[in-house]
Enzyme design. Structure first.
Site, mmCIF file in Angstrom:
data_model
loop_
_atom_site.group_PDB
_atom_site.id
_atom_site.type_symbol
_atom_site.label_atom_id
_atom_site.label_comp_id
_atom_site.label_asym_id
_atom_site.label_seq_id
_atom_site.Cartn_x
_atom_site.Cartn_y
_atom_site.Cartn_z
ATOM 1 N N THR A 9 31.336 73.036 36.974
ATOM 2 C CA THR A 9 31.094 72.672 38.335
ATOM 3 C C THR A 9 30.260 71.456 38.587
ATOM 4 O O THR A 9 29.294 71.176 37.914
ATOM 5 C CB THR A 9 30.434 73.826 39.079
ATOM 6 N N VAL A 162 33.673 75.329 47.269
ATOM 7 C CA VAL A 162 32.304 75.262 46.767
ATOM 8 C C VAL A 162 32.158 74.126 45.758
ATOM 9 O O VAL A 162 31.174 73.381 45.770
ATOM 10 C CB VAL A 162 31.893 76.601 46.127
ATOM 11 N N GLU A 163 33.150 73.971 44.908
ATOM 12 C CA GLU A 163 33.059 72.971 43.844
ATOM 13 C C GLU A 163 33.066 71.539 44.369
ATOM 14 O O GLU A 163 32.193 70.742 44.010
ATOM 15 C CB GLU A 163 34.218 73.154 42.860
ATOM 16 N N THR A 164 34.061 71.186 45.170
ATOM 17 C CA THR A 164 34.254 69.766 45.501
ATOM 18 C C THR A 164 34.626 69.511 46.954
ATOM 19 O O THR A 164 35.054 68.408 47.289
ATOM 20 C CB THR A 164 35.371 69.153 44.620
#
Length: 378
Positions: A9, A162-164
């Protein structure tokens, strides 16, 4: 709960800062460049997308002259058949990235861990609205992934959000620079040697992946830890778990939302996701003042305790738990406010294998749930 560096992540930096009580506001979403449209009379090739600039200048330190780097190059040549001189030429292009080193240093003592503060970074309008748009634009791929892998669309969308922020913030570090720096110049910290070995393995995977995909390894941009694409896969995870879900003959986690969707689902299944697990992923719980339940805290990221054993230690839930399932006791600390307790199922803990954090997994669940409800309200 520990922050693991073995993650996919870009959100790890936010996680470390949030746990220290100093997290910044999340970046605003950006719209990815669209494909050029062909004109009616004469089709034109798609316009080339200019390469992103990195967020750093980098310093030339001649990694190729370092003894440890030389040994690594020898291993790559002997083990994988790389040309030694070509590898030396590659290392001449690598730059030392001090910002990656600084970001890897242990966070200074700060405020207590705070789930409510952390969750506000991710369960917010930009990610919710972007998630609705991403879901609508990729509904077919999400439905196909759910049918094939058994992973609900809201979980996949939650992870990518959430990640990107659905690909709008995939990182601006050259992966070769970040991984080489961390593999051979990791800051002084606990388990430094193990972490350097981890990043050396990721550097190895980067070179192998670039050769296999026929791409310039320096074209790979990602997080300060070397994670790539919409789902922020580390290079070794691209090799092991990424799938060509759009069927075009190649895996592209940077530009293909469809490949990203299928790859997230494949990763979760490989890490224990079960399509036949009934009910929610978590159940709200309370704990007794006796504190006998404390022996179930920090016992590994897996659902391994029988409900009756948890209940006998003073863990109570108002929900009826599915029969035949084990659970883990999840504590979400809230600073000076009372800690939240949950019983996590097997599938909840499969999400923690994506990023080894209760906060992370709960953020994925809450964001996915908020996006799903927003789509219903349209």
């Amino acid at each position: 709960m520990k922050l693991s560096l073995h993650t996919n992540t870009l959100s790890s930096a936010l996680l470390a800062l949030a746990l220290a009580g100093t997290a910044p506001a999340p970046a605003a979403a950006a719209t990815p460049a669209a494909h050029s449209k062909a004109k009616a009379k004469k089709a034109k090739p798609a316009k080339a997308v200019p390469a992103k600039k990195t967020d750093y200048e980098g310093e030339f330190v001649n990694f190729g002259q370092w003894k440890e780097v030389g040994q690594f190059l020898d291993e790559m040549a002997a083990k994988h058949g790389f040309d030694r001189k070509e590898l030396e030429a590659t290392m001449m292009q690598v730059r030392y990235v001090d910002s990656a080193v600084q970001l890897m240093k242990p966070a200074p003592p700060g405020k207590p861990k705070n789930w409510q503060a952390y969750s506000k970074l991710f369960i917010e309008p930009v990610r919710i609205n972007g998630g609705v748009k991403f879901w609508n634009e990729n509904r077919e791929a999400l439905a196909r992934a759910e049918a094939l892998y058994g992973v609900p669309a809201e979980i996949i969308v939650g992870i990518i959000g959430v990640e990107t922020v659905y690909g709008s913030n995939t990182g601006r570090f050259r992966v070769m620079d970040a991984l080489t720096t961390l593999a051979f110049a990791y800051p002084l910290a606990p388990a430094r040697e193990a972490r350097m070995a981890f990043f050396k393995g990721e550097l190895e995977s980067t070179l192998l992946y670039a050769r296999q995909a026929g791409i310039d390894p320096f074209s790979l941009l990602g997080s300060y830890a070397g994670a790539v694409g919409l789902p922020q896969f580390m290079p070794s995870n691209i090799m092991k778990y990424a799938v060509d879900f759009d069927g075009n003959g190649r895996v592209d986690l940077r530009n293909s939302p469809t490949d990203a969707i299928g790859s997230v689902a494949a990763f979760l299944v490989a890490h224990g996701w079960r399509r036949d697990d009934p009910g929610p992923l978590v159940y709200a719980a309370t704990v007794s003042p006796s504190r006998q339940w404390e022996r179930f805290i920090n016992q590994g990221l897996e659902a391994k305790f029988r409900p009756q054993d948890l209940m006998s230690a003073g863990v109570v839930t108002t929900s009826t738990l599915p029969e035949g399932m084990n659970f883990g006791l999840v504590d979400l600390q809230n600073g000076s406010e009372p800690t939240e307790f949950w019983l996590g199922s097997n599938n909840f803990f499969s999400i923690t294998q994506y990023n080894r954090s209760y906060f992370y997994a709960m953020s994925v669940l809450e964001l996915g749930r908020a996006i799903k409800l927003s789509r219903r309200d349209l």
